[in-house]
Enzyme design. Structure first.
Site, PDB file in Angstrom:
ATOM      1  N   SER A  12       0.766  -1.230   0.065  1.00 52.35           N
ATOM      2  CA  SER A  12      -0.043  -0.044   0.211  1.00 52.35           C
ATOM      3  C   SER A  12       0.871   1.415  -0.019  1.00 52.35           C
ATOM      4  CB  SER A  12      -0.953  -0.026   1.081  1.00 52.35           C
ATOM      5  OG  SER A  12      -2.049  -0.811   0.900  1.00 52.35           O
ATOM      6  N   LYS A  15      -0.095   3.653  -2.525  1.00 48.62           N
ATOM      7  CA  LYS A  15      -1.323   4.845  -2.446  1.00 48.62           C
ATOM      8  C   LYS A  15      -0.386   6.129  -2.291  1.00 48.62           C
ATOM      9  CE  LYS A  15      -4.671   1.743  -0.853  1.00 48.62           C
ATOM     10  NZ  LYS A  15      -3.996   0.266  -0.364  1.00 48.62           N
ATOM     11  N   SER A  69      -5.976   3.165   4.217  1.00 54.39           N
ATOM     12  CA  SER A  69      -5.533   2.371   3.126  1.00 54.39           C
ATOM     13  C   SER A  69      -6.665   1.710   2.585  1.00 54.39           C
ATOM     14  CB  SER A  69      -4.418   1.535   4.096  1.00 54.39           C
ATOM     15  OG  SER A  69      -3.508   1.073   2.779  1.00 54.39           O
ATOM     16  N   LYS A 176       2.094   6.189   6.221  1.00 55.43           N
ATOM     17  CA  LYS A 176       1.408   5.343   5.221  1.00 55.43           C
ATOM     18  C   LYS A 176       2.090   3.924   5.381  1.00 55.43           C
ATOM     19  CE  LYS A 176      -1.267   3.922   2.272  1.00 55.43           C
ATOM     20  NZ  LYS A 176      -1.608   2.921   3.516  1.00 55.43           N
TER      21      LYS A 176
END
Length: 183
Positions: A12, A15, A69, A176
């Site tokens: 992820s 992203k 996420s 993140k």
């Protein structure tokens, strides 16, 4: 550093680039986007708080994709990009090259595909580039937040995937998380 140039799946963390490409496109934050069956995760069967036919603003989709996420939110951002998913992934790879991320390659907007790969060196360049986007701090460091399904009026609560954010005792500038067993 250790293995700084070893290319690996990045889960992820993808992203971050999804958000960067979305922001670069200067698309209206208040535009309503609908989660469709096309946005479901067919690779890993991941869960999403966003049911099919949920309607959110682009801003709320960005927030859900970064802080929580959410894979469906990230998929919807790519699907609704001018030219669709293929153009979005092409823009992701072009942005990576522009940032000097020569060992990075993207195939989707979520990071669920193990062919989304990068190196620690390239990810450091991506993190540095987020400084050019003041909105990143807000969108990645919100601990708990809610969005409104514009179709039904229902409130959908999200929690940041980074527990350190929710503690509130650290001064975190960017957050993140990303996990797959291969990453």
């Amino acid at each position: 550093s250790k293995d700084i140039d070893q290319q690996r799946p990045i889960a992820s963390l993808t992203k971050l680039m999804t958000a960067m490409v979305t922001l670069d496109a200067n698309l209206p934050f208040d535009q309503l986007l609908t989660i469709t069956r096309e946005d479901r995760d067919t690779l890993r069967g991941s869960h999403s708080r966003l049911q099919f036919d949920t309607v959110l603003t682009r801003y709320d989709m960005l927030h859900a994709a970064l802080a929580a996420s959410d894979n469906r939110a990230a998929a919807a951002l790519a699907r609704t990009y001018p030219g669709g998913k293929a153009a979005f992934v092409q823009a992701m790879n072009a942005k990576a090259q522009a940032l000097g991320m020569t060992s990075t390659h993207y195939v989707d907007s979520t990071g669920l595909n193990n062919d989304d790969v990068s190196t620690a060196r390239d990810l450091a360049k991506l993190i540095a580039a987020t400084n050019n986007y003041p909105l990143f701090r807000k969108l990645t460091t919100t601990g708990i937040f809610a969005v409104t399904n514009r179709r039904t009026g229902a409130t959908i609560r999200f929690f940041n995937t980074n527990r350190l954010i929710r503690r509130g005792t650290w001064r975190i500038e960017l957050s993140k998380t990303g996990y797959t067993s291969d990453a």
